[in-house]
Structures are given as C-alpha cells and as structure tokens.
Design a protein around this motif. Structure first.
Motif, PDB file in Angstrom:
ATOM      1  N   LEU A 103      33.483  33.101  40.228  1.00 33.12           N
ATOM      2  CA  LEU A 103      34.560  33.511  39.326  1.00 33.12           C
ATOM      3  C   LEU A 103      34.109  34.660  38.438  1.00 33.12           C
ATOM      4  CD1 LEU A 103      35.854  29.973  38.292  1.00 33.12           C
ATOM      5  CD2 LEU A 103      37.147  31.677  39.566  1.00 33.12           C
ATOM      6  N   ASP A 104      34.897  35.723  38.424  1.00 28.94           N
ATOM      7  CA  ASP A 104      34.654  36.809  37.480  1.00 28.94           C
ATOM      8  C   ASP A 104      36.011  37.339  37.012  1.00 28.94           C
ATOM      9  OD1 ASP A 104      35.653  38.509  39.462  1.00 28.94           O
ATOM     10  OD2 ASP A 104      33.674  38.890  40.281  1.00 28.94           O
ATOM     11  N   ASP A 105      35.984  38.429  36.286  1.00 27.83           N
ATOM     12  CA  ASP A 105      37.232  38.942  35.719  1.00 27.83           C
ATOM     13  C   ASP A 105      38.269  39.269  36.789  1.00 27.83           C
ATOM     14  OD1 ASP A 105      35.891  38.694  33.418  1.00 27.83           O
ATOM     15  OD2 ASP A 105      36.006  40.790  32.797  1.00 27.83           O
ATOM     16  N   TRP A 155      39.402  31.212  33.872  1.00 30.20           N
ATOM     17  CA  TRP A 155      38.979  32.274  32.957  1.00 30.20           C
ATOM     18  C   TRP A 155      37.797  31.786  32.110  1.00 30.20           C
ATOM     19  CZ3 TRP A 155      39.860  37.177  33.376  1.00 30.20           C
ATOM     20  CH2 TRP A 155      39.552  38.026  32.299  1.00 30.20           C
ATOM     21  N   LEU A 156      37.883  30.501  31.669  1.00 28.80           N
ATOM     22  CA  LEU A 156      36.780  29.940  30.870  1.00 28.80           C
ATOM     23  C   LEU A 156      35.520  29.749  31.712  1.00 28.80           C
ATOM     24  CD1 LEU A 156      38.660  27.231  28.773  1.00 28.80           C
ATOM     25  CD2 LEU A 156      37.788  29.434  27.990  1.00 28.80           C
ATOM     26  N   LEU A 157      35.726  29.410  32.982  1.00 29.25           N
ATOM     27  CA  LEU A 157      34.575  29.111  33.842  1.00 29.25           C
ATOM     28  C   LEU A 157      33.880  30.360  34.368  1.00 29.25           C
ATOM     29  CD1 LEU A 157      35.689  26.161  36.187  1.00 29.25           C
ATOM     30  CD2 LEU A 157      33.924  26.094  34.427  1.00 29.25           C
ATOM     31  N   ARG A 158      34.563  31.502  34.303  1.00 26.75           N
ATOM     32  CA  ARG A 158      34.040  32.670  35.015  1.00 26.75           C
ATOM     33  C   ARG A 158      32.663  33.048  34.475  1.00 26.75           C
ATOM     34  NH1 ARG A 158      36.441  34.805  30.750  1.00 26.75           N
ATOM     35  NH2 ARG A 158      36.096  36.970  30.132  1.00 26.75           N
ATOM     36  N   GLY A 159      31.821  33.467  35.347  1.00 22.37           N
ATOM     37  CA  GLY A 159      30.458  33.838  34.984  1.00 22.37           C
ATOM     38  C   GLY A 159      30.453  34.936  33.945  1.00 22.37           C
ATOM     39  N   ARG A 160      29.470  34.922  33.095  1.00 17.36           N
ATOM     40  CA  ARG A 160      29.398  35.957  32.064  1.00 17.36           C
ATOM     41  C   ARG A 160      28.724  37.189  32.641  1.00 17.36           C
ATOM     42  NH1 ARG A 160      27.306  32.757  27.746  1.00 17.36           N
ATOM     43  NH2 ARG A 160      29.157  31.462  27.710  1.00 17.36           N
ATOM     44  N   ARG A 161      29.460  37.881  33.453  1.00 16.98           N
ATOM     45  CA  ARG A 161      28.867  39.015  34.133  1.00 16.98           C
ATOM     46  C   ARG A 161      29.493  40.310  33.641  1.00 16.98           C
ATOM     47  NH1 ARG A 161      30.301  38.034  39.532  1.00 16.98           N
ATOM     48  NH2 ARG A 161      29.339  36.000  39.325  1.00 16.98           N
TER      49      ARG A 161
END
Lengths: 241, 131
Positions: free
Chosen positions: A42-44, B108-114
């Motif tokens: 999951l990403d933006d 959206w909360l789970l998405r990697g902090r990339r």
C-alpha cells in the motif's frame, strides 16, 4: 417450520458454535497477518485504488445472476481483488465487504462472519492468487493472456471457496443434509457460478489493464521493466514521458 | 508526479467509483431474486413459501437451523431502506459510500511510510515476492 430471509452468505446457526469459534479465531489471526503484510503493497497510489476495488466488489456482489431455473449466483471476488491489489490487501478488501454486509445489511450472520471470511476472504483470495501467480507468464504476454488468466483464477477460486463451506459443514454442520449431498450440490452450483465469476473478473481486470496497467498488481510484482511484450506498453505513454 | 498524470489518475479513480455506484444503485434492480448457490444448498429439501414475514420453510433442510440475524430489523436490512419496496438502489449507494470510506480510510492509514510513490519507485518490489 421456521421463517428466514434469503441472504447471500452463511447465516448464523448453519454450523455449531465451536466450529464458528474455531473459524472465527483462524480468520481473526489471518486477517491480522494480512493487515501487517498489506502495508508493503500500500502506498499513496495503491491505497485509493484498493478502497475503490473494495466498494466495487460490494456493488457487484449485489448483482445475482441466474445460473439455473430458481437458482442464482453472485461474485465472490477473490481472484478479482488478488489480481488487482494483491492477496494481502485483497483479503482485507473482501473482509471489509463481508463486515459491512453483515453489520449494516444483515447479510451473513454475525457468528458466521468467521466462516464467511475464511471461505471468501482467505480461501477465495489466496486460491485465486495462486492460480493467477502460476499463470503470470501468460498474463504478462498480452491483454488476452491476462483476461484468460483472470477467468481461470476466478473460476477456480469460486469452486474451491465453496469447498470451505463443505469443510465447515462436515466439522460442525447442523442437521438437514448429508455431507455428501452438500459436497455434490455446492460444487455443482459453484461450477456454474464460477463461469459468471470468471466473466465478471476477466471483464473488470481487462478494463483496468486497458487504461491503467500499472494498477494491476499481478503485472507489477516482478521487475518493472518486464512490461508485457508485444502490444502492451503503447497506452498513455505520451502524456507521462 | 506531473499534473496530467495526477489528473489522469483521479479521472480513473472517479470512473471506478461511478461504475460501483451505477452497479449498486441501478443494475441492482435487475438482479435475480432466486436463492444463490449456498442458499440453494441450504434450502435443498425444503418447500419455500413466501409469507408476509419472510419465507416459510417446510421439510427437512439445513436452512431450518438458520437463526434470525441480530440486525434483521436494522434500517438497511436486506438491502432496503427500512424495508421499503424498490429501495435497493439507494441502499446499494449507501453501501458503496460506506465501503469506500471504510476501506479507503483503513488502507490510507495502513499504507507504508514511503512518501509519495514517484510512480516508478524501486520500493515497489521489496515485498514478499522475489521472483
């Protein structure tokens, strides 16, 4: 004699409490694992896509299509979500659909949520993914290959997911029919439903791949350079390059 | 990410949402009301009669053991608005909106902090698949 409303998923009382509990625990643990593993996918860009895929599955599950006189079927969605957003995110998508259906629409029992999640969000998604993964070479080769892959993966996910119910019924099913009868009928009906599932999945995956192949997880999870050879990479390059 | 790219992306996402809304809000009126595969199996052996309160089952079948859903009298039960006839479309639209908000919010909360994925980030393949 009793009265009941026809719904799409397993109601409460179809399997006994211990069986519901076992599958409830398995499902909670597995969905927790999926939530951890999903983070990597999951990403933006993919998170909004995954949200919409979930809503799309909810919508399409409402559409029961006739399979025999007096019997219908509807999408389960396992292969569809696995191909578009990957198996871990996909498990979460189907779980959310089942939770919304049960809590808001009284469709699928509360104690049966564990068994419904196990059959559709876990078995359905991962069997669909396993088949799609095995056929990935074909799926990458051309749009037609992807569509064939989606159809086959969806057909298999439907039939195998229906075996999940047979397993639960064999372990702790209420009376009413023998396990042999349940097995025969479940597989028979779901072989027909699987054809519909295959058509819907193939059409949806094909449509997404036609406009946004970069959002198709199955095409993406390998070295990015390996875009489908041949007719693949032509779309939309003009605006981004 | 270039502006046309963003616009193209949101156009796709809006199209996807519209498709879900049209299916749930409109196509749902065409859905078959026959029991689905699972229900056909659990109803096997029973005679189903429509009554004012639901379906009455006579005979020996698995569905005889089904218990009433705790939310069976809820405002959206059975894909209707308070049981009103021909409200399946609106119920479906509400369902799509609730689902997209719940799922979109969770993902959206789970998405990697990339950070914003540049569209071709090398981070994409780091997951569980090594091929």
């Amino acid at each position: 004699m009793s009265t009941t409303d026809v719904a799409m998923h397993m109601s409460d009382g179809i399997v006994n409490a211990p069986t519901s509990l076992i599958f409830g625990v398995i499902s909670i643990l597995f969905v927790g694992l999926a939530a951890v593993r999903a983070r990597a996918d999951l990403d933006d860009r993919t998170a909004p896509m995954a949200g919409l895929v979930t809503a799309f599955v909810f919508a399409v599950q409402m559409i029961n299509f006739p399979i025999l006189p007096g019997a219908s079927g509807h999408l389960l969605g396992g292969a569809l979500v696995a191909i578009l957003v990957g198996p871990w995110v996909g498990t979460l998508c189907i779980t959310i659909v089942l939770v919304v259906q049960s809590l808001l629409f009284a469709d699928g029992g509360l104690t049966a949520l564990g068994t419904n999640v196990f059959n559709m969000a876990i078995i359905g998604v991962f069997v669909g993914w396993a088949v799609a993964r095995a056929m990935r070479g074909l799926a990458r080769r051309s749009r037609r290959g992807l569509i064939v892959t989606a159809f086959v993966a969806a057909f298999v996910n439907t039939v195998v997911a229906s075996l999940g119910f047979v397993l639960e019924y064999a372990i702790g099913g209420a009376a009413g029919a023998t396990t042999g009868t349940v097995l025969t009928l479940m597989v028979g009906f779901h072989a027909l439903i699987g054809i519909g599932e295959g058509i819907i999945t193939a059409a949806t995956v094909g449509a997404v791949a036609a406009v946004r192949p970069d959002l198709v997880h199955l095409l993406r999870t390998a070295p990015r350079v390996a875009q489908p050879a041949g007719r693949g990479p032509a779309r939309g390059e003009g605006s981004t390059a | 990410m270039t502006a046309p790219d963003t616009r193209r992306r949101s156009r796709f996402l809006i199209g996807f949402l519209l498709a879900a809304l049209v299916i749930a809000g409109g196509v749902s009126y065409l859905a078959s009301s026959s029991p689905d595969g699972l229900d056909s199996v659990t109803l096997h052996g029973c005679q189903v009669t429509e009554t004012a309160t639901g379906e009455q089952l006579d005979g020996a079948c698995i569905a005889q053991n089904a218990t009433e859903h705790p939310a069976a009298t809820g405002p959206l039960a059975d894909y209707s608005i308070g049981g009103a006839e021909h409200s399946v479309g609106l119920a479906g639209i509400i369902g799509v909106i609730v689902t997209v908000l719940a799922a979109g919010g969770l993902f959206w909360l789970l998405r990697g902090r990339r950070g914003p994925a540049a569209g071709d980030g090398p981070g994409d393949d780091g997951a569980h698949d090594h091929g």
